[in-house]
Motif scaffolding. Structure first.
Motif, PDB file in Angstrom:
ATOM      1  N   VAL A 425      87.950  96.887   1.352  1.00 21.11           N
ATOM      2  CA  VAL A 425      87.735  98.185   0.719  1.00 21.11           C
ATOM      3  C   VAL A 425      89.081  98.832   0.396  1.00 21.11           C
ATOM      4  N   ALA A 426      90.047  98.673   1.300  1.00 16.40           N
ATOM      5  CA  ALA A 426      91.381  99.243   1.079  1.00 16.40           C
ATOM      6  C   ALA A 426      92.134  98.517  -0.023  1.00 16.40           C
ATOM      7  N   GLN A 427      91.913  97.198  -0.129  1.00 17.79           N
ATOM      8  CA  GLN A 427      92.657  96.371  -1.097  1.00 17.79           C
ATOM      9  C   GLN A 427      91.663  95.538  -1.908  1.00 17.79           C
ATOM     10  N   PRO A 428      90.891  96.168  -2.774  1.00 16.48           N
ATOM     11  CA  PRO A 428      89.811  95.454  -3.461  1.00 16.48           C
ATOM     12  C   PRO A 428      90.288  94.341  -4.387  1.00 16.48           C
ATOM     13  N   ASP A 429      91.540  94.394  -4.832  1.00 19.51           N
ATOM     14  CA  ASP A 429      92.046  93.388  -5.764  1.00 19.51           C
ATOM     15  C   ASP A 429      92.796  92.259  -5.073  1.00 19.51           C
ATOM     16  N   ARG A 430      92.831  92.283  -3.747  1.00 18.61           N
ATOM     17  CA  ARG A 430      93.520  91.236  -2.993  1.00 18.61           C
ATOM     18  C   ARG A 430      92.493  90.376  -2.272  1.00 18.61           C
ATOM     19  N   PRO A 431      92.735  89.052  -2.150  1.00 17.47           N
ATOM     20  CA  PRO A 431      91.819  88.215  -1.371  1.00 17.47           C
ATOM     21  C   PRO A 431      91.872  88.562   0.107  1.00 17.47           C
ATOM     22  N   VAL A 432      90.718  88.522   0.755  1.00 19.43           N
ATOM     23  CA  VAL A 432      90.623  88.761   2.199  1.00 19.43           C
ATOM     24  C   VAL A 432      89.832  87.617   2.811  1.00 19.43           C
ATOM     25  N   VAL A 433      90.416  86.970   3.824  1.00 20.08           N
ATOM     26  CA  VAL A 433      89.779  85.854   4.515  1.00 20.08           C
ATOM     27  C   VAL A 433      89.619  86.219   5.984  1.00 20.08           C
ATOM     28  N   CYS A 434      88.395  86.157   6.476  1.00 29.46           N
ATOM     29  CA  CYS A 434      88.097  86.412   7.888  1.00 29.46           C
ATOM     30  C   CYS A 434      87.877  85.076   8.583  1.00 29.46           C
ATOM     31  N   VAL A 435      88.466  84.907   9.764  1.00 32.50           N
ATOM     32  CA  VAL A 435      88.299  83.684  10.543  1.00 32.50           C
ATOM     33  C   VAL A 435      87.645  84.057  11.870  1.00 32.50           C
ATOM     34  N   ALA A 436      86.447  83.511  12.106  1.00 35.03           N
ATOM     35  CA  ALA A 436      85.684  83.874  13.296  1.00 35.03           C
ATOM     36  C   ALA A 436      85.044  82.635  13.906  1.00 35.03           C
ATOM     37  N   GLY A 437      84.573  82.782  15.127  1.00 38.40           N
ATOM     38  CA  GLY A 437      83.731  81.777  15.743  1.00 38.40           C
ATOM     39  C   GLY A 437      82.277  82.199  15.630  1.00 38.40           C
ATOM     40  N   ASP A 438      81.374  81.274  15.941  1.00 35.24           N
ATOM     41  CA  ASP A 438      79.960  81.618  15.846  1.00 35.24           C
ATOM     42  C   ASP A 438      79.570  82.700  16.851  1.00 35.24           C
ATOM     43  N   GLY A 439      80.175  82.674  18.036  1.00 39.75           N
ATOM     44  CA  GLY A 439      79.862  83.685  19.035  1.00 39.75           C
ATOM     45  C   GLY A 439      80.254  85.070  18.573  1.00 39.75           C
ATOM     46  N   GLY A 440      81.471  85.233  18.093  1.00 40.96           N
ATOM     47  CA  GLY A 440      81.944  86.537  17.669  1.00 40.96           C
ATOM     48  C   GLY A 440      81.301  87.038  16.393  1.00 40.96           C
ATOM     49  N   PHE A 441      81.053  86.139  15.444  1.00 39.99           N
ATOM     50  CA  PHE A 441      80.525  86.582  14.163  1.00 39.99           C
ATOM     51  C   PHE A 441      79.190  87.309  14.312  1.00 39.99           C
ATOM     52  N   LEU A 442      78.331  86.819  15.200  1.00 44.04           N
ATOM     53  CA  LEU A 442      76.999  87.421  15.323  1.00 44.04           C
ATOM     54  C   LEU A 442      77.031  88.794  15.989  1.00 44.04           C
ATOM     55  N   PHE A 443      78.156  89.203  16.558  1.00 47.49           N
ATOM     56  CA  PHE A 443      78.259  90.571  17.079  1.00 47.49           C
ATOM     57  C   PHE A 443      78.000  91.586  15.974  1.00 47.49           C
ATOM     58  N   ASN A 444      78.565  91.336  14.789  1.00 43.85           N
ATOM     59  CA  ASN A 444      78.459  92.299  13.692  1.00 43.85           C
ATOM     60  C   ASN A 444      77.998  91.641  12.397  1.00 43.85           C
ATOM     61  N   SER A 445      77.227  90.559  12.515  1.00 45.52           N
ATOM     62  CA  SER A 445      76.806  89.836  11.308  1.00 45.52           C
ATOM     63  C   SER A 445      75.863  90.653  10.433  1.00 45.52           C
ATOM     64  N   SER A 446      75.237  91.685  10.998  1.00 42.15           N
ATOM     65  CA  SER A 446      74.363  92.529  10.178  1.00 42.15           C
ATOM     66  C   SER A 446      75.145  93.247   9.080  1.00 42.15           C
ATOM     67  N   GLU A 447      76.476  93.299   9.226  1.00 38.62           N
ATOM     68  CA  GLU A 447      77.277  93.942   8.189  1.00 38.62           C
ATOM     69  C   GLU A 447      77.347  93.109   6.914  1.00 38.62           C
ATOM     70  N   LEU A 448      76.748  91.905   6.914  1.00 36.32           N
ATOM     71  CA  LEU A 448      76.535  91.208   5.647  1.00 36.32           C
ATOM     72  C   LEU A 448      75.742  92.085   4.683  1.00 36.32           C
ATOM     73  N   SER A 449      74.835  92.862   5.239  1.00 31.60           N
ATOM     74  CA  SER A 449      74.074  93.798   4.422  1.00 31.60           C
ATOM     75  C   SER A 449      75.004  94.794   3.746  1.00 31.60           C
ATOM     76  N   THR A 450      75.956  95.325   4.504  1.00 29.12           N
ATOM     77  CA  THR A 450      76.930  96.273   3.958  1.00 29.12           C
ATOM     78  C   THR A 450      77.784  95.607   2.883  1.00 29.12           C
ATOM     79  N   ALA A 451      78.235  94.386   3.171  1.00 33.09           N
ATOM     80  CA  ALA A 451      79.083  93.668   2.221  1.00 33.09           C
ATOM     81  C   ALA A 451      78.372  93.441   0.896  1.00 33.09           C
ATOM     82  N   VAL A 452      77.122  93.023   0.971  1.00 30.87           N
ATOM     83  CA  VAL A 452      76.366  92.752  -0.252  1.00 30.87           C
ATOM     84  C   VAL A 452      76.066  94.046  -1.003  1.00 30.87           C
TER      85      VAL A 452
END
Length: 561
Positions: A425-452
């Motif tokens: 959101v801060a840098q919409p024109d720059r690529p952003v890559v998130c690196v996570a594990g399966d355990g950590g990702f599901l903590f906040n995976s509902s934010e896929l809704s926000t992203a979409v």
């Protein structure tokens, strides 16, 4: 002017330059949510969980250099948001948490109001630099002004304001404020001259650059200092990106003094040879790596960190950028610009570290290298608390400022995905890559809704071993076997697609080199599922011999280890 408390709050945020607020509308917040609706200068991004609101604000602050703002209901909303406060506190990042309260007349009476928690301010006391209640519309502009002044002066850390719902809907005569002017702090000339004398007389000086370099915007000033004086640099974990990792005078990053990894110990050996260590915006959490026998020139905006490291310290209380600019002319006058370049020695040290990686590397390293080759140099990368996140702190090569984002000493599992959304959101024109594990990702995976919903097109790499992998590996290696670390995961490709995002799967982790560029071209959030299985730990006891490669001392050139 006559304004409701909610209108006063929003207009005060606009005056401070706020463009986005992350949060969830709730019952005590209607006054401010209505004001946000009617204010064209601010966008509200609605999360699916309060925890994500402060993590997104944290990512926004890290990627933009400006304060991030989150909005939550009182009680459990504040509790849920505390994880992001803790992360921002550990990485000295400016975020403002705006929280609701129960009605004024009910506060402190323990009547059991909706979302009530007695003495809510106490919850955030240890996670914020400054906090305040604003109980009437008239108090709100002053509270906002002070919150931003606190974040822009001294060491930037989270601030907090809470308002009862009646204060947000009542109308009153309100006086809005302009932002408080801020001047950088610079040490006295006498202190600077003392530091310049110690540095110019040193035989083996070394700069340790921390996160305060980026917070001050001092990257170019640091580069000027290094190139003018030929003093080599080590960056802390928080200082990654303060100087390009491939710079001829940069040894690389060392997370902290200690640990049993060979490449870290080799770098610590370099640090221990220094007779003068110049700390710039770093906490030295475990002490000066060169020890008490060296002199520490400590440049820090936080007075608490100036003299606690060791007695033999020259404290320079000041903003990193302004202090470097004031110190450099004195160093040049003292002849530091004539110091021989240790570039060959730095290269030799990096070669030795690379040799250990090649000969004794664990399976993570070739995968990390494939990830690096596929990720653009200007991309922001956000690393969750994973095995790959740990190794990235020393081995991910950063060439541009602010682009490496981690959770600091807070080590919040699951923070990375919402943080990456905030960075995008801060840098919409720059690529952003998130690196996570399966355990950590599901903590906040509902934010896929926000992203979409908001078109926040982050690419997220999920290394899937169907377990809490770090814990499982440690228990296997150190405690004779795992216990309750296995996880039941969804099909992450289908999971992403169910939200309207794009799901990809790597047949081989090395495919990341081609999958990431492809994902970054997609006009949607992308999840890349990377099955890796259990990764065993290779311990240093398996090393057969110590290689005889050139070793580095900045003054003496190359010698054998």
């Amino acid at each position: 002017m006559q304004l409701s408390g909610g209108e006063a709050l929003v207009k005060a945020l606009v005056r401070e330059g706020v463009e986005v607020v992350f949060g969830i509308p709730g019952i005590q917040l209607y006054g401010v949510v209505a004001a946000l609706r009617d204010e064209p200068g601010i966008e509200m991004v609605t999360n699916r969980h309060e925890q994500a609101s402060t993590f997104m604000a944290y990512g926004y602050a890290r990627a933009s250099g400006k304060p991030g703002v989150a909005l939550v209901v009182p009680g459990v909303g504040v509790c849920n948001a505390s994880g992001g406060l803790a992360t921002a506190y550990s990485r000295s990042s400016p975020i403002l948490l705006l929280a609701g309260q129960i009605p004024r007349g009910q506060m402190g009476k323990d009547l059991g109001g909706v979302h009530e928690i007695d003495d809510q301010m106490d919850i955030v006391r240890s996670l914020t630099k400054w906090r305040q209640q604003a109980l009437t519309p008239r108090e709100i502009p002053a509270a906002v002004s002070e919150a931003f002044r606190q974040m822009r002066t001294g060491r930037p850390r989270p601030t907090y304001i809470e308002c009862p719902p009646d204060a947000l809907v009542e109308r009153d005569e309100v006086v809005l404020r302009d932002p408080v002017p801020v001047s950088p702090v610079v040490p006295s000339r006498e202190q600077l001259q003392s530091a310049a004398a110690a540095i110019s007389q040193s035989r083996l000086p070394l700069i340790v650059a921390g996160g305060g370099v980026a917070l001050s915007g001092a990257e170019q000033a640091l580069l000027d200092l290094v190139e003018a004086t030929n003093i080599p640099v080590v960056t802390s974990g928080g200082g990654k990106g303060a100087i390009p990792d491939n710079h001829r005078l940069c040894y690389g990053s060392c997370v902290s003094p200690g640990g049993d990894r060979h490449e870290l110990n080799q770098l610590l050996d370099v640090m221990k040879t220094a007779d003068v260590v110049i700390g710039i915006g770093t906490r030295f959490s475990l002490g000066n790596p060169a020890g008490e026998s060296s002199t520490l020139v400590n440049i820090n905006i936080d007075e608490f960190d100036l003299g606690r490291i060791q007695a033999n310290t020259i404290p320079l209380h000041g903003d990193a950028k302004a202090t470097i600019k004031a110190l450099l002319p004195l160093l040049i006058d003292a002849g530091c610009h004539e110091r021989p370049s240790p570039a060959d020695a730095v290269t030799a040290a990096r070669r030795l570290i690379a040799y250990y990686d090649i000969r004794f590397k664990e399976p993570q390293y070739p995968i990390l290298e494939a990830l690096q080759r596929g990720t653009p140099e200007d991309a922001f990368t956000v690393w969750d608390v994973t095995q790959f996140g740990f190794y990235s702190r020393t081995h991910w090569q950063v060439s541009q400022p602010r682009t490496y984002i981690d959770s600091g000493y807070s080590f919040n599992l699951g923070y990375a995905f919402p943080t990456a959304l905030g960075a995008k959101v801060a840098q919409p024109d720059r690529p952003v890559v998130c690196v996570a594990g399966d355990g950590g990702f599901l903590f906040n995976s509902s934010e896929l809704s926000t992203a979409v919903r908001y078109g926040i097109n982050v690419t997220t790499v999920i290394f899937r071993d169907d377990s809490f992998g770090n814990v499982a590996r440690d228990l296997d290696d150190l405690f004779g076997g795992t216990h309750e670390t296995d996880l039941a995961n969804p099909d992450f490709v289908k999971y992403a697609e169910s939200f309207g995002a794009i799901g990809l799967r790597a047949d081989d982790p090395m495919d990341l080199e081609s999958l990431i560029p492809s994902a970054l071209e997609r006009p949607a959030p992308v999840i890349i599922d990377v099955p890796i299985g259990h990764i065993p730990l290779e311990r240093p006891k398996q090393i057969e011999h110590v290689p005889k490669l050139p070793w580095a001392h900045p003054q003496d050139g190359l010698i054998s280890p």
